[in-house]
Design a protein around this motif. Sequence first.
Motif, PDB file in Angstrom:
ATOM      1  N   VAL A 134       6.375  37.121  -3.226  1.00  0.00           N
ATOM      2  CA  VAL A 134       5.097  37.387  -2.549  1.00  0.00           C
ATOM      3  C   VAL A 134       4.870  36.356  -1.449  1.00  0.00           C
ATOM      4  CG1 VAL A 134       2.588  37.469  -2.853  1.00  0.00           C
ATOM      5  CG2 VAL A 134       4.084  38.528  -4.554  1.00  0.00           C
ATOM      6  N   GLY A 135       5.196  35.100  -1.720  1.00  0.00           N
ATOM      7  CA  GLY A 135       5.058  34.068  -0.703  1.00  0.00           C
ATOM      8  C   GLY A 135       5.974  34.318   0.485  1.00  0.00           C
ATOM      9  N   THR A 136       7.186  34.801   0.235  1.00  0.00           N
ATOM     10  CA  THR A 136       8.122  35.104   1.323  1.00  0.00           C
ATOM     11  C   THR A 136       7.585  36.222   2.205  1.00  0.00           C
ATOM     12  OG1 THR A 136       9.994  34.418  -0.054  1.00  0.00           O
ATOM     13  CG2 THR A 136      10.474  35.827   1.842  1.00  0.00           C
ATOM     14  N   ILE A 276       8.959  27.343   4.750  1.00  0.00           N
ATOM     15  CA  ILE A 276      10.423  27.391   4.710  1.00  0.00           C
ATOM     16  C   ILE A 276      10.925  27.163   3.287  1.00  0.00           C
ATOM     17  CG2 ILE A 276      12.532  26.291   5.549  1.00  0.00           C
ATOM     18  CD1 ILE A 276      10.986  25.583   8.090  1.00  0.00           C
ATOM     19  N   ILE A 277      10.337  26.204   2.584  1.00  0.00           N
ATOM     20  CA  ILE A 277      10.740  25.921   1.207  1.00  0.00           C
ATOM     21  C   ILE A 277      10.487  27.136   0.316  1.00  0.00           C
ATOM     22  CG2 ILE A 277      10.114  24.556  -0.823  1.00  0.00           C
ATOM     23  CD1 ILE A 277       9.790  22.159   0.983  1.00  0.00           C
ATOM     24  N   THR A 278       9.377  27.846   0.533  1.00  0.00           N
ATOM     25  CA  THR A 278       9.068  29.032  -0.259  1.00  0.00           C
ATOM     26  C   THR A 278      10.139  30.103  -0.089  1.00  0.00           C
ATOM     27  OG1 THR A 278       6.686  28.609  -0.123  1.00  0.00           O
ATOM     28  CG2 THR A 278       7.375  30.863  -0.629  1.00  0.00           C
ATOM     29  N   VAL A 279      10.522  30.366   1.153  1.00  0.00           N
ATOM     30  CA  VAL A 279      11.548  31.387   1.426  1.00  0.00           C
ATOM     31  C   VAL A 279      12.881  30.974   0.801  1.00  0.00           C
ATOM     32  CG1 VAL A 279      12.830  32.591   3.227  1.00  0.00           C
ATOM     33  CG2 VAL A 279      10.392  32.131   3.534  1.00  0.00           C
ATOM     34  N   MET A 280      13.257  29.713   0.970  1.00  0.00           N
ATOM     35  CA  MET A 280      14.518  29.244   0.404  1.00  0.00           C
ATOM     36  C   MET A 280      14.484  29.287  -1.122  1.00  0.00           C
ATOM     37  SD  MET A 280      15.346  26.034   2.980  1.00  0.00           S
ATOM     38  CE  MET A 280      16.991  25.753   2.349  1.00  0.00           C
ATOM     39  N   SER A 281      13.353  28.984  -1.720  1.00  0.00           N
ATOM     40  CA  SER A 281      13.235  29.017  -3.179  1.00  0.00           C
ATOM     41  C   SER A 281      13.441  30.427  -3.721  1.00  0.00           C
ATOM     42  CB  SER A 281      11.866  28.480  -3.604  1.00  0.00           C
ATOM     43  OG  SER A 281      11.703  27.131  -3.238  1.00  0.00           O
ATOM     44  N   ALA A 320       0.159  35.211  -7.647  1.00  0.00           N
ATOM     45  CA  ALA A 320       1.014  34.765  -6.546  1.00  0.00           C
ATOM     46  C   ALA A 320       0.197  34.464  -5.294  1.00  0.00           C
ATOM     47  CB  ALA A 320       2.069  35.826  -6.245  1.00  0.00           C
ATOM     48  N   LEU A 321      -0.778  35.317  -4.984  1.00  0.00           N
ATOM     49  CA  LEU A 321      -1.625  35.088  -3.808  1.00  0.00           C
ATOM     50  C   LEU A 321      -2.437  33.805  -3.963  1.00  0.00           C
ATOM     51  CD1 LEU A 321      -2.908  38.724  -3.093  1.00  0.00           C
ATOM     52  CD2 LEU A 321      -1.224  37.427  -1.774  1.00  0.00           C
ATOM     53  N   CYS A 322      -2.994  33.583  -5.159  1.00  0.00           N
ATOM     54  CA  CYS A 322      -3.775  32.366  -5.398  1.00  0.00           C
ATOM     55  C   CYS A 322      -2.887  31.123  -5.336  1.00  0.00           C
ATOM     56  CB  CYS A 322      -4.476  32.442  -6.756  1.00  0.00           C
ATOM     57  SG  CYS A 322      -5.829  33.633  -6.826  1.00  0.00           S
ATOM     58  N   PHE A 323      -1.660  31.253  -5.825  1.00  0.00           N
ATOM     59  CA  PHE A 323      -0.728  30.124  -5.793  1.00  0.00           C
ATOM     60  C   PHE A 323      -0.477  29.659  -4.360  1.00  0.00           C
ATOM     61  CE2 PHE A 323       3.751  28.818  -5.268  1.00  0.00           C
ATOM     62  CZ  PHE A 323       3.725  27.637  -5.987  1.00  0.00           C
ATOM     63  N   GLN A 328      -1.665  26.290   0.650  1.00  0.00           N
ATOM     64  CA  GLN A 328      -1.980  26.240   2.074  1.00  0.00           C
ATOM     65  C   GLN A 328      -3.260  25.442   2.312  1.00  0.00           C
ATOM     66  OE1 GLN A 328      -0.175  27.498   4.539  1.00  0.00           O
ATOM     67  NE2 GLN A 328       1.205  28.965   3.618  1.00  0.00           N
ATOM     68  N   VAL A 329      -4.292  25.694   1.496  1.00  0.00           N
ATOM     69  CA  VAL A 329      -5.558  24.971   1.654  1.00  0.00           C
ATOM     70  C   VAL A 329      -5.360  23.482   1.372  1.00  0.00           C
ATOM     71  CG1 VAL A 329      -7.910  24.736   0.769  1.00  0.00           C
ATOM     72  CG2 VAL A 329      -6.945  27.011   1.139  1.00  0.00           C
ATOM     73  N   SER A 330      -4.495  23.162   0.410  1.00  0.00           N
ATOM     74  CA  SER A 330      -4.223  21.761   0.103  1.00  0.00           C
ATOM     75  C   SER A 330      -3.660  21.032   1.314  1.00  0.00           C
ATOM     76  CB  SER A 330      -3.235  21.674  -1.065  1.00  0.00           C
ATOM     77  OG  SER A 330      -2.841  20.334  -1.305  1.00  0.00           O
ATOM     78  N   TYR A 331      -2.737  21.673   2.046  1.00  0.00           N
ATOM     79  CA  TYR A 331      -2.179  21.052   3.247  1.00  0.00           C
ATOM     80  C   TYR A 331      -3.215  20.966   4.367  1.00  0.00           C
ATOM     81  CZ  TYR A 331       2.507  21.215   1.249  1.00  0.00           C
ATOM     82  OH  TYR A 331       3.611  21.018   0.455  1.00  0.00           O
ATOM     83  N   MET A 332      -4.100  21.949   4.452  1.00  0.00           N
ATOM     84  CA  MET A 332      -5.171  21.892   5.455  1.00  0.00           C
ATOM     85  C   MET A 332      -6.091  20.700   5.192  1.00  0.00           C
ATOM     86  SD  MET A 332      -6.071  25.967   5.687  1.00  0.00           S
ATOM     87  CE  MET A 332      -7.478  25.718   6.778  1.00  0.00           C
TER      88      MET A 332
END
Length: 396
Positions: A134-136, A276-281, A320-323, A328-332
């Motif tokens: 879902v993240g990808t 990028i890490i999400t897609v690679m994971s 998955a969406l909440c994850f 994303q909000v944490s990085y913001m």
Amino acid sequence: MQSAAFTFSPSLPLRNPSPNYWRRPSLSLRLSAKHGNSNSDDVNSNGVSSTFFTRRSWTLPPSSSFKFRPLPPRAAESAVPESAPVENPLFKTLELGALFGLWYLFNIYFNIYNKQVLKAFHYPVTVTVVQFAVGTVLVAFMWGLNLYKRPKLSGAMLGAILPLAAVHTLGNLFTNMSLGKVAVSFTHTIKAMEPFFSVVLSAMFLGEFPTPWVVGSLVPIVGGVALASVTEASFNWAGFWSAMASNVTNQSRNVLSKKAMVNKEDSMDNITLFSIITVMSFFLLAPVAIFMEGVKFTPAYLQSAGVNVRQLYIRSLLAALCFHAYQQVSYMILQRVSPVTHSVGNCVKRVVVIVSSVIFFQTPVSPVNAFGTAIALAGVFLYSRVKRIKAKPKIA
């Protein structure tokens, strides 16, 4: 020789200057190739004081020999256009408060939906792959529609990011394995030991030894977790060691980030790196899930197992969406506050998640268990405060 730095605000759009802005005859900018100190942060390349912008900087390469020499204070003040926007402190405070609220809310719902999925569907590797899938899709959607700048990647950059993606994958997998075995509150109590593993791994691989204050803050963390584990009603060794393995892998990611020193370009901010890490994971874990658990997420298999297919799919999607939303909000938030403030906020977030999960799932908690959890979380809060205290240099 020091390098010049440009500062821009990631939260405010760059406005087009007014026509009168370019007509000022007094505006001047001088370049010098001299070595030495220069307060280049005081004025940017347009002669505008950098105090108008929040902190996020791109530094010129060390090979550049040019220095920006700031204008005198009075000239810098006169160079500011009268129409320059003034930041509203109240608005910034409300915006930051809203981001913290979303961070906690998304985290709460992720743990609730994720626990419900793992209770009905006992395949943590497949559940983790679904979350990465879902993240990808979200990342591809953002990059495809230019909602977020697509990075320019090289083979060297992907090679540097690959170890981070590997430990990120293991960290999330071990967390889901723990959540499938024990209560949400117990998993997050064990994960409160992350500072302990951060100190140990940093000392082993980076040579960064802690101050006595940091070592002292680790005592209540370890003691509180031990006390909570002994009195935990849902204690399970598989769940306990999975959570501990999650601590090791998550902190290994931080150590690898410092050791590998990933060279970030203008487009390689934290959100882009996480994408990028999400897609690679996803591509790393998908073959492992098929090999270990097979293809078990199909409607036919779920119906044969007596699982409500529609309900499981909806909750898996929401988890998955909440994850990815809370990440994303944490990085913001990290772009707007100092690392110490973010660390304190993360400690409070763990308290909120533990309390909310206990209330929602009606988890039995004994007074001794609650006391141990409280001691551990208090130690985490203390650690986040004393971490910035540096040891005094030894005098020969």
